[in-house]
Scaffold this active site. Structure first.
Site, PDB file in Angstrom:
ATOM      1  N   TYR A  33       0.838  -1.204   0.000  1.00  0.00           N
ATOM      2  CA  TYR A  33       0.000   0.000   0.000  1.00  0.00           C
ATOM      3  C   TYR A  33       0.871   1.252   0.000  1.00  0.00           C
ATOM      4  O   TYR A  33       0.600   2.214  -0.703  1.00  0.00           O
ATOM      5  CB  TYR A  33      -0.904  -0.005   1.242  1.00  0.00           C
ATOM      6  CG  TYR A  33      -1.976   1.052   1.187  1.00  0.00           C
ATOM      7  CD1 TYR A  33      -3.248   0.747   0.702  1.00  0.00           C
ATOM      8  CD2 TYR A  33      -1.735   2.358   1.620  1.00  0.00           C
ATOM      9  CE1 TYR A  33      -4.232   1.703   0.643  1.00  0.00           C
ATOM     10  CE2 TYR A  33      -2.718   3.321   1.556  1.00  0.00           C
ATOM     11  CZ  TYR A  33      -3.971   2.995   1.072  1.00  0.00           C
ATOM     12  OH  TYR A  33      -4.945   3.958   1.010  1.00  0.00           O
ATOM     13  N   PHE A  88      -8.769  20.141 -24.646  1.00  0.00           N
ATOM     14  CA  PHE A  88      -9.072  18.713 -24.636  1.00  0.00           C
ATOM     15  C   PHE A  88     -10.280  18.555 -23.724  1.00  0.00           C
ATOM     16  O   PHE A  88     -10.393  19.249 -22.712  1.00  0.00           O
ATOM     17  CB  PHE A  88      -7.891  17.880 -24.127  1.00  0.00           C
ATOM     18  CG  PHE A  88      -8.141  16.396 -24.276  1.00  0.00           C
ATOM     19  CD1 PHE A  88      -7.944  15.782 -25.496  1.00  0.00           C
ATOM     20  CD2 PHE A  88      -8.627  15.640 -23.218  1.00  0.00           C
ATOM     21  CE1 PHE A  88      -8.218  14.433 -25.666  1.00  0.00           C
ATOM     22  CE2 PHE A  88      -8.906  14.289 -23.371  1.00  0.00           C
ATOM     23  CZ  PHE A  88      -8.692  13.680 -24.604  1.00  0.00           C
ATOM     24  N   THR A  89     -11.169  17.623 -24.073  1.00  0.00           N
ATOM     25  CA  THR A  89     -12.461  17.534 -23.378  1.00  0.00           C
ATOM     26  C   THR A  89     -12.301  17.471 -21.858  1.00  0.00           C
ATOM     27  O   THR A  89     -12.850  18.305 -21.136  1.00  0.00           O
ATOM     28  CB  THR A  89     -13.213  16.291 -23.873  1.00  0.00           C
ATOM     29  OG1 THR A  89     -12.332  15.165 -23.799  1.00  0.00           O
ATOM     30  CG2 THR A  89     -13.669  16.469 -25.313  1.00  0.00           C
ATOM     31  N   ASP A 140       0.386  19.558 -21.293  1.00  0.00           N
ATOM     32  CA  ASP A 140      -0.321  18.289 -21.420  1.00  0.00           C
ATOM     33  C   ASP A 140       0.603  17.454 -22.297  1.00  0.00           C
ATOM     34  O   ASP A 140       0.624  17.585 -23.517  1.00  0.00           O
ATOM     35  CB  ASP A 140      -1.706  18.454 -22.045  1.00  0.00           C
ATOM     36  CG  ASP A 140      -2.468  17.126 -22.053  1.00  0.00           C
ATOM     37  OD1 ASP A 140      -1.807  16.070 -22.174  1.00  0.00           O
ATOM     38  OD2 ASP A 140      -3.706  17.136 -21.954  1.00  0.00           O
ATOM     39  N   LYS A 164      -1.611   6.622 -23.620  1.00  0.00           N
ATOM     40  CA  LYS A 164      -1.210   6.873 -25.000  1.00  0.00           C
ATOM     41  C   LYS A 164       0.270   6.536 -25.171  1.00  0.00           C
ATOM     42  O   LYS A 164       0.615   5.378 -25.328  1.00  0.00           O
ATOM     43  CB  LYS A 164      -1.521   8.324 -25.389  1.00  0.00           C
ATOM     44  CG  LYS A 164      -2.999   8.582 -25.675  1.00  0.00           C
ATOM     45  CD  LYS A 164      -3.833   8.816 -24.457  1.00  0.00           C
ATOM     46  CE  LYS A 164      -5.232   9.304 -24.768  1.00  0.00           C
ATOM     47  NZ  LYS A 164      -5.770  10.172 -23.749  1.00  0.00           N
ATOM     48  N   ARG A 171     -15.198  13.969 -33.556  1.00  0.00           N
ATOM     49  CA  ARG A 171     -14.511  15.089 -32.891  1.00  0.00           C
ATOM     50  C   ARG A 171     -15.010  16.364 -33.562  1.00  0.00           C
ATOM     51  O   ARG A 171     -14.356  16.969 -34.384  1.00  0.00           O
ATOM     52  CB  ARG A 171     -12.987  14.982 -33.020  1.00  0.00           C
ATOM     53  CG  ARG A 171     -12.363  13.879 -32.190  1.00  0.00           C
ATOM     54  CD  ARG A 171     -12.088  14.272 -30.730  1.00  0.00           C
ATOM     55  NE  ARG A 171     -13.161  13.919 -29.812  1.00  0.00           N
ATOM     56  CZ  ARG A 171     -12.974  13.613 -28.531  1.00  0.00           C
ATOM     57  NH1 ARG A 171     -11.778  13.585 -28.016  1.00  0.00           N
ATOM     58  NH2 ARG A 171     -13.983  13.347 -27.745  1.00  0.00           N
ATOM     59  N   PHE A 190     -20.450  13.680 -25.656  1.00  0.00           N
ATOM     60  CA  PHE A 190     -20.116  12.774 -26.757  1.00  0.00           C
ATOM     61  C   PHE A 190     -20.037  11.320 -26.320  1.00  0.00           C
ATOM     62  O   PHE A 190     -20.278  10.413 -27.096  1.00  0.00           O
ATOM     63  CB  PHE A 190     -18.792  13.197 -27.420  1.00  0.00           C
ATOM     64  CG  PHE A 190     -17.611  13.194 -26.503  1.00  0.00           C
ATOM     65  CD1 PHE A 190     -17.338  14.289 -25.702  1.00  0.00           C
ATOM     66  CD2 PHE A 190     -16.769  12.094 -26.424  1.00  0.00           C
ATOM     67  CE1 PHE A 190     -16.252  14.289 -24.838  1.00  0.00           C
ATOM     68  CE2 PHE A 190     -15.681  12.082 -25.571  1.00  0.00           C
ATOM     69  CZ  PHE A 190     -15.423  13.181 -24.770  1.00  0.00           C
TER      70      PHE A 190
HETATM   71  C1  LIG Z   1      -6.488  11.112 -23.133  1.00  0.00           C
HETATM   72  C2  LIG Z   1      -6.098  12.505 -22.855  1.00  0.00           C
HETATM   73  C3  LIG Z   1      -6.361  13.112 -21.628  1.00  0.00           C
HETATM   74  C4  LIG Z   1      -7.163  12.432 -20.531  1.00  0.00           C
HETATM   75  O1  LIG Z   1      -6.557  11.297 -20.101  1.00  0.00           O
HETATM   76  P1  LIG Z   1      -7.336   9.954 -19.676  1.00  0.00           P
HETATM   77  O2  LIG Z   1      -6.234   8.990 -19.406  1.00  0.00           O
HETATM   78  O3  LIG Z   1      -8.213   9.552 -20.812  1.00  0.00           O
HETATM   79  O4  LIG Z   1      -8.118  10.275 -18.457  1.00  0.00           O
HETATM   80  C5  LIG Z   1      -5.890  14.402 -21.446  1.00  0.00           C
HETATM   81  N1  LIG Z   1      -5.241  15.075 -22.403  1.00  0.00           N
HETATM   82  C6  LIG Z   1      -4.996  14.526 -23.611  1.00  0.00           C
HETATM   83  C7  LIG Z   1      -4.277  15.310 -24.640  1.00  0.00           C
HETATM   84  C8  LIG Z   1      -5.421  13.236 -23.881  1.00  0.00           C
HETATM   85  O5  LIG Z   1      -5.208  12.690 -25.078  1.00  0.00           O
END
Ligand SMILES: *Cc1c(COP(=O)(O)O)cnc(C)c1O
Length: 478
Positions: A80, A132-133, A223, A266, A390, A453
């Site tokens: 933990y 970004f969303t 980001d 990613k 998108r 979406f």
């Molecule tokens: C996917 C993504 C996020 C959010 O991350 P999650 O792992 O899906 O929560 C934030 N910024 C960018 C540019 C992304 O592609």
């Protein structure tokens, strides 16, 4: 060219890996696909993956793990607190990106949530390249005001600007001069800007942003979710960087910011995981106070020990130029096939996806009728290819006049599909393009309150990708 891999005569980079484990996929018949689409409310997010043949919904968490990642997972320390796996992860982040404080989170939005809670006061601005969303929603839930300072080319799908991810430095300076430092929470720069089609920023532009943020006393947060691909584009496109190593460029980018948010699903090749990495001791303390409320103890932040092992190894692989170059070349290959056939896509081709321009693809569907949503549904019906809208559905709530981008994203999972799969996708897109008049607009019949979406439902306004009645009757008579 780097030694160790070769290009074939179609200009495709040969993968620097071979396949050891396979997962069966199957193409169901048209009536089944139509039923699945209706059940899903014509939203590709609501399809079952077993009904999908080629899944290009997202590059998020869909990568193939390497044998080294799987081996590392066996070493996961599930303690933990004080987990050995955490310290291995911390070391990988420090070595690769240089940030001193590493806070793991369950995925990227977990990091965005913590960052917004700590940095954003109600009414403060967050200047950024497009949005970004999830990044925007966390800033807005904290009372912040998202402020777009992208260059105009970012929203022009036909502009061939090599760095559409750049910030408009004059616009940023105006915002900062008027509001900084008190009324600006932080400046956010997204690598390989997803909403513009996976488009990079240049190193020179980031240096400019760094100077402005320093002058005006506001933090600069990356980001960095797609930092590896952004670094590769800098190496290939920006003068003076051709001889840099990918790892060196990634580090140069990271060094320019005060901290970074990562969705590790990613570039880091893991099914789940995220990171918040910062240099400032005080900021890190405040984040650690909140991570225990929302994610878990700071030594795992919502991840299992084995997840952190796979992530640490994935971070190392994400600096391997051969792996990143092959990945980026897959988008270029698919795009090349589509361009040859006159299909409207966003250029230049971005990092992780090919974006179809739904406004030009379906010119008879007005934007209020969700052309990108309709096109994504049509690609599924035509060949069980799953893509993602998108456009106006992802972009905003309500149907206010809106003339932004209206795209369908064909996103390439990392190390998963072969050239044959991508050639099949190009054929399906071509098929729909040839029958595009049969794709009608949609109306939204269910709209969720947040990030609509993901779960919105639609109905077509006319028969969907069916031959006109008279024609099919004639065919039946014959
Ligand atoms: C996917 C993504 C996020 C959010 O991350 P999650 O792992 O899906 O929560 C934030 N910024 C960018 C540019 C992304 O592609």
């Amino acid at each position: 060219m780097c030694p160790g891999y070769a290009d074939n005569d179609q200009g495709v980079t040969v993968p620097p890996w071979k396949i050891k484990v396979v997962e069966p996929i199957a193409l169901g018949p048209e009536p089944e696909r139509r039923r699945a689409l209706e059940t899903a409310g014509y939203n590709t997010f609501l399809l079952r993956s077993e009904d999908v043949f080629i899944d290009l919904l997202t590059d998020s968490g869909t990568s193939a793990l390497s044998q080294e990642q799987r081996a590392a997972m066996e070493l996961g320390d599930e303690a933990y607190a004080g987990s050995r796996s955490f310290f291995r992860l911390e070391q990988a982040v420090r070595e690769t990106y240089g940030y001193r404080h590493v806070i793991p989170t369950h995925q990227g939005r977990g990091a965005e949530h913590l960052l917004a809670k700590v940095l954003v006061e109600p009414g403060q601005l967050v200047p950024s390249n497009l949005y970004f969303t999830t990044s925007r929603v966390h800033v807005e839930l904290a009372g912040g005001v998202w402020t777009d300072v992208s260059i105009p080319e970012a929203e022009d799908p036909e502009s061939t600007h090599p760095f559409k991810g750049n910030l408009d430095l004059a616009a940023l300076e105006r915002v900062l001069a008027a509001a900084a430092p008190e009324r600006v929470a932080f400046v956010r720069v997204e690598a390989c800007l997803n909403m513009a089609g996976g488009q990079p920023f240049s190193l020179a532009n980031l240096v400019g942003v760094r100077e402005l943020t320093r002058t005006h006393g506001v933090p600069l947060i990356l980001d960095a979710t797609r930092i590896s691909e952004n670094a590769l584009f800098i190496k290939d496109r920006e003068a003076g960087h051709a001889d840099s190593t990918l790892a060196g460029l990634i580090r140069e980018i990271a060094d320019l910011a005060d901290g970074a948010v990562f969705s590790s699903k990613k570039d880091h090749f893991v099914p789940i995981g995220g990171l918040l990495a910062v240099n400032d001791d005080d900021l890190a303390e405040r984040v650690r106070e909140l991570v225990v409320v929302y994610e878990g103890f700071p030594h795992y932040g919502g991840l299992a020990g084995h997840d952190m092992e796979a992530l640490a190894q994935g971070i190392h692989e994400s600096t391997d130029e051969r792996i990143v170059r092959h990945y980026v070349s897959q988008s270029a290959y698919l795009a090349g096939l589509l361009l040859e056939r006159g299909i409207p896509i966003v250029v230049p081709v971005g990092a992780h996806a090919v974006f179809l321009d739904a406004k030009r693809f379906l010119p008879h569907v007005p934007q209020e009728e969700f052309p990108a949503q309709a096109l994504a549904a049509a690609l599924y019906l035509a060949g069980a290819v799953r893509s993602m809208e998108r456009g106006i559905v992802s972009g905003q709530r309500g149907n206010d006049p809106y003339d932004g981008l209206e795209l369908v994203r064909l996103t390439i999972p990392r190390r998963v599909y072969t050239q044959e799969h991508l050639a099949y996708v190009a054929d399906i897109v071509t098929d729909v393009y040839e029958r595009r008049e049969l794709v009608p607009g949609f109306q939204m019949v269910y709209e969720p309150a947040h990030l609509r979406f993901f779960q919105a439902r639609f109905e077509p306004r006319a028969p969907f990708l069916e031959p006109p009645r008279e024609k099919s009757r004639a065919a039946a008579v014959r």
